[in-house]
Design a protein around this motif. Structure first.
Motif, PDB file in Angstrom:
ATOM      1  N   LYS A 153       4.725  -8.175  36.554  1.00 35.91           N
ATOM      2  CA  LYS A 153       3.730  -7.273  35.971  1.00 35.91           C
ATOM      3  C   LYS A 153       3.229  -7.733  34.610  1.00 35.91           C
ATOM      4  O   LYS A 153       2.217  -7.224  34.126  1.00 35.91           O
ATOM      5  N   VAL A 154       3.930  -8.680  33.969  1.00 35.72           N
ATOM      6  CA  VAL A 154       3.552  -9.055  32.609  1.00 35.72           C
ATOM      7  C   VAL A 154       4.111 -10.439  32.264  1.00 35.72           C
ATOM      8  O   VAL A 154       5.117 -10.879  32.838  1.00 35.72           O
ATOM      9  N   LYS A 155       3.432 -11.099  31.365  1.00 33.38           N
ATOM     10  CA  LYS A 155       3.922 -12.346  30.782  1.00 33.38           C
ATOM     11  C   LYS A 155       4.426 -12.006  29.389  1.00 33.38           C
ATOM     12  O   LYS A 155       3.663 -11.501  28.556  1.00 33.38           O
ATOM     13  N   VAL A 156       5.694 -12.262  29.135  1.00 34.38           N
ATOM     14  CA  VAL A 156       6.305 -11.922  27.853  1.00 34.38           C
ATOM     15  C   VAL A 156       6.457 -13.187  27.013  1.00 34.38           C
ATOM     16  O   VAL A 156       6.920 -14.218  27.511  1.00 34.38           O
ATOM     17  N   VAL A 157       6.067 -13.092  25.752  1.00 36.78           N
ATOM     18  CA  VAL A 157       6.231 -14.215  24.831  1.00 36.78           C
ATOM     19  C   VAL A 157       7.069 -13.739  23.645  1.00 36.78           C
ATOM     20  O   VAL A 157       6.642 -12.865  22.886  1.00 36.78           O
ATOM     21  N   PHE A 158       8.264 -14.300  23.521  1.00 37.95           N
ATOM     22  CA  PHE A 158       9.150 -13.969  22.408  1.00 37.95           C
ATOM     23  C   PHE A 158       8.832 -14.909  21.236  1.00 37.95           C
ATOM     24  O   PHE A 158       8.719 -16.118  21.422  1.00 37.95           O
ATOM     25  N   HIS A 159       8.738 -14.321  20.052  1.00 34.93           N
ATOM     26  CA  HIS A 159       8.479 -15.100  18.833  1.00 34.93           C
ATOM     27  C   HIS A 159       9.591 -14.829  17.828  1.00 34.93           C
ATOM     28  O   HIS A 159       9.485 -13.912  17.008  1.00 34.93           O
ATOM     29  N   PRO A 160      10.703 -15.577  17.873  1.00 35.64           N
ATOM     30  CA  PRO A 160      11.769 -15.364  16.883  1.00 35.64           C
ATOM     31  C   PRO A 160      11.333 -15.912  15.524  1.00 35.64           C
ATOM     32  O   PRO A 160      11.030 -17.094  15.397  1.00 35.64           O
ATOM     33  N   ILE A 161      11.281 -15.054  14.531  1.00 33.35           N
ATOM     34  CA  ILE A 161      10.850 -15.469  13.198  1.00 33.35           C
ATOM     35  C   ILE A 161      11.834 -14.966  12.148  1.00 33.35           C
ATOM     36  O   ILE A 161      12.717 -14.158  12.448  1.00 33.35           O
ATOM     37  N   THR A 162      11.660 -15.451  10.936  1.00 36.20           N
ATOM     38  CA  THR A 162      12.457 -15.001   9.792  1.00 36.20           C
ATOM     39  C   THR A 162      11.528 -14.273   8.823  1.00 36.20           C
ATOM     40  O   THR A 162      10.562 -14.859   8.338  1.00 36.20           O
ATOM     41  N   ILE A 163      11.806 -12.991   8.604  1.00 35.20           N
ATOM     42  CA  ILE A 163      10.951 -12.216   7.698  1.00 35.20           C
ATOM     43  C   ILE A 163      11.637 -11.920   6.370  1.00 35.20           C
ATOM     44  O   ILE A 163      10.988 -11.507   5.417  1.00 35.20           O
ATOM     45  N   PHE A 164      12.945 -12.132   6.301  1.00 29.42           N
ATOM     46  CA  PHE A 164      13.693 -11.794   5.093  1.00 29.42           C
ATOM     47  C   PHE A 164      13.526 -12.862   4.019  1.00 29.42           C
ATOM     48  O   PHE A 164      13.500 -14.052   4.305  1.00 29.42           O
ATOM     49  N   GLY A 165      13.427 -12.404   2.787  1.00 28.71           N
ATOM     50  CA  GLY A 165      13.295 -13.333   1.668  1.00 28.71           C
ATOM     51  C   GLY A 165      14.488 -13.341   0.752  1.00 28.71           C
ATOM     52  O   GLY A 165      14.596 -14.193  -0.134  1.00 28.71           O
ATOM     53  N   GLN A 166      15.396 -12.387   0.951  1.00 22.29           N
ATOM     54  CA  GLN A 166      16.577 -12.280   0.082  1.00 22.29           C
ATOM     55  C   GLN A 166      17.831 -12.666   0.856  1.00 22.29           C
ATOM     56  O   GLN A 166      17.852 -12.637   2.093  1.00 22.29           O
ATOM     57  N   GLU A 167      18.851 -13.010   0.105  1.00 25.97           N
ATOM     58  CA  GLU A 167      20.138 -13.383   0.704  1.00 25.97           C
ATOM     59  C   GLU A 167      21.068 -12.172   0.767  1.00 25.97           C
ATOM     60  O   GLU A 167      20.936 -11.260  -0.044  1.00 25.97           O
ATOM     61  N   PRO A 168      21.955 -12.107   1.736  1.00 24.34           N
ATOM     62  CA  PRO A 168      22.256 -13.158   2.716  1.00 24.34           C
ATOM     63  C   PRO A 168      21.404 -13.111   3.976  1.00 24.34           C
ATOM     64  O   PRO A 168      21.568 -13.933   4.865  1.00 24.34           O
ATOM     65  N   THR A 169      20.490 -12.128   4.050  1.00 21.31           N
ATOM     66  CA  THR A 169      19.751 -11.931   5.300  1.00 21.31           C
ATOM     67  C   THR A 169      18.848 -13.109   5.652  1.00 21.31           C
ATOM     68  O   THR A 169      18.697 -13.452   6.829  1.00 21.31           O
ATOM     69  N   LYS A 170      18.252 -13.745   4.644  1.00 18.95           N
ATOM     70  CA  LYS A 170      17.364 -14.868   4.935  1.00 18.95           C
ATOM     71  C   LYS A 170      18.115 -15.999   5.622  1.00 18.95           C
ATOM     72  O   LYS A 170      17.700 -16.481   6.692  1.00 18.95           O
ATOM     73  N   SER A 171      19.208 -16.427   5.037  1.00 21.00           N
ATOM     74  CA  SER A 171      19.975 -17.533   5.622  1.00 21.00           C
ATOM     75  C   SER A 171      20.573 -17.146   6.974  1.00 21.00           C
ATOM     76  O   SER A 171      20.628 -17.972   7.902  1.00 21.00           O
ATOM     77  N   ASN A 172      21.021 -15.902   7.098  1.00 21.99           N
ATOM     78  CA  ASN A 172      21.531 -15.434   8.396  1.00 21.99           C
ATOM     79  C   ASN A 172      20.469 -15.618   9.476  1.00 21.99           C
ATOM     80  O   ASN A 172      20.723 -16.144  10.558  1.00 21.99           O
ATOM     81  N   SER A 173      19.268 -15.140   9.161  1.00 20.27           N
ATOM     82  CA  SER A 173      18.168 -15.191  10.116  1.00 20.27           C
ATOM     83  C   SER A 173      17.787 -16.624  10.461  1.00 20.27           C
ATOM     84  O   SER A 173      17.553 -16.955  11.630  1.00 20.27           O
ATOM     85  N   VAL A 174      17.707 -17.477   9.454  1.00 23.47           N
ATOM     86  CA  VAL A 174      17.327 -18.875   9.690  1.00 23.47           C
ATOM     87  C   VAL A 174      18.361 -19.562  10.581  1.00 23.47           C
ATOM     88  O   VAL A 174      18.003 -20.290  11.521  1.00 23.47           O
ATOM     89  N   ARG A 175      19.647 -19.348  10.317  1.00 21.77           N
ATOM     90  CA  ARG A 175      20.689 -19.973  11.134  1.00 21.77           C
ATOM     91  C   ARG A 175      20.574 -19.531  12.595  1.00 21.77           C
ATOM     92  O   ARG A 175      20.680 -20.352  13.516  1.00 21.77           O
ATOM     93  N   ALA A 176      20.365 -18.227  12.795  1.00 22.41           N
ATOM     94  CA  ALA A 176      20.270 -17.721  14.162  1.00 22.41           C
ATOM     95  C   ALA A 176      19.028 -18.266  14.862  1.00 22.41           C
ATOM     96  O   ALA A 176      19.086 -18.694  16.026  1.00 22.41           O
ATOM     97  N   GLY A 177      17.893 -18.231  14.163  1.00 23.33           N
ATOM     98  CA  GLY A 177      16.660 -18.722  14.762  1.00 23.33           C
ATOM     99  C   GLY A 177      16.721 -20.206  15.068  1.00 23.33           C
ATOM    100  O   GLY A 177      16.257 -20.670  16.120  1.00 23.33           O
ATOM    101  N   ALA A 178      17.325 -20.982  14.157  1.00 26.05           N
ATOM    102  CA  ALA A 178      17.471 -22.427  14.366  1.00 26.05           C
ATOM    103  C   ALA A 178      18.395 -22.702  15.545  1.00 26.05           C
ATOM    104  O   ALA A 178      18.150 -23.614  16.355  1.00 26.05           O
TER     105      ALA A 178
END
Length: 250
Positions: free
Chosen positions: A118-143
């Motif tokens: 019924k649909v084509k799904v496109v996932f876009h994993p991005i990093t929106i955080f600019g402060q730590e520790p959330t920024k580095s957490n997000s980058v590690r997971a996305g990478a």
């Protein structure tokens, strides 16, 4: 005269009694009306709550999922062969609590709709955080997600949200990210080194910047767009999300 006075007094007493009786009847009518109104109001509130709960009820995951293909830019497409529209774009951050809530609420609906063709799904994993520790957490997971082959990508995606750390602590440590990959069946010999070296960390940040600069995400994550139109709260109501997709497919 005495008889007339007695009759007048009796008549007055009867009128007084009638008035008192009428007052009591009116009081009872008001009480019944108030009680009825309260019952109706409670019923309306209950009906509204029931409808809201029904719309928010998560679907049961189907036995199969649509194939997933990881793209060169780090996004991932989930669709049955030949399905090109409608397109559901999901912009998410693995460190984002609201994104985890979306996955828990509507994740099965999204997977089911794709499996149903019924649909084509496109996932876009991005990093929106600019402060730590959330920024580095997000980058590690996305990478790390970029190190996962297409066949295990969706399972790893779900595992990352399942293991999402608090926003106040260092999380998504490389040893965890490697272990989770093995748990979901990643056997690629280069996976562990890819994760531990954070081979795709720069690509993750560059793609995030590109997406944010494009204006696709203006209110944070998750942002869910159906054929380019942001769904906002609809995305968190599985029944409404399903209906929106089906309507777009007509």
């Amino acid at each position: 005269m005495g008889g007339k006075a007695a009759r007048t007094s009796a008549a007055r007493d009867q009128i007084r009694a009638q008035r008192e009786a009428e007052k009591k009847r009116e009081k009872r009518r008001r009480m019944v009306t108030i009680a009825t109104a309260a019952v109706v109001a409670v019923a309306a509130i209950a009906a509204g709550a029931w409808y809201s709960a029904l719309q928010s009820r998560s679907e049961t995951a189907g036995a199969d999922t649509a194939p997933v293909t990881v793209q060169a830019d780090g996004s991932a497409v989930m669709a049955m062969p030949g399905v090109e529209k409608p397109v559901l774009d999901i912009y998410e951050d693995f460190q984002c609590p609201a994104c985890k809530a979306l996955e828990e609420t509507s994740g099965n609906t999204i997977k089911n709709l794709a499996a149903e063709g019924k649909v084509k799904v496109v996932f876009h994993p991005i990093t929106i955080f600019g402060q730590e520790p959330t920024k580095s957490n997000s980058v590690r997971a996305g990478a790390a997600a970029r190190c996962v082959p297409s066949g295990q990508w969706l399972a790893y995606h779900d595992k990352l949200f399942e293991g999402q750390p608090s926003e106040t602590v260092e999380g998504f440590k490389v040893e965890e990210l490697v272990a989770w990959g093995k748990e979901v069946g990643v056997t690629d010999p280069g996976f562990e080194k890819c994760v531990t070296s954070q081979q795709h960390a720069k690509a993750q940040q560059d793609y995030s910047t590109k997406v944010l600069d494009s204006g696709a995400v203006t209110k944070g994550t998750p942002t869910v767009r159906l054929n380019g139109t942001e769904l906002e709260d609809t995305a968190f109501r599985p029944a409404d999300l399903r209906q929106a997709v089906l309507d777009a497919a007509k």
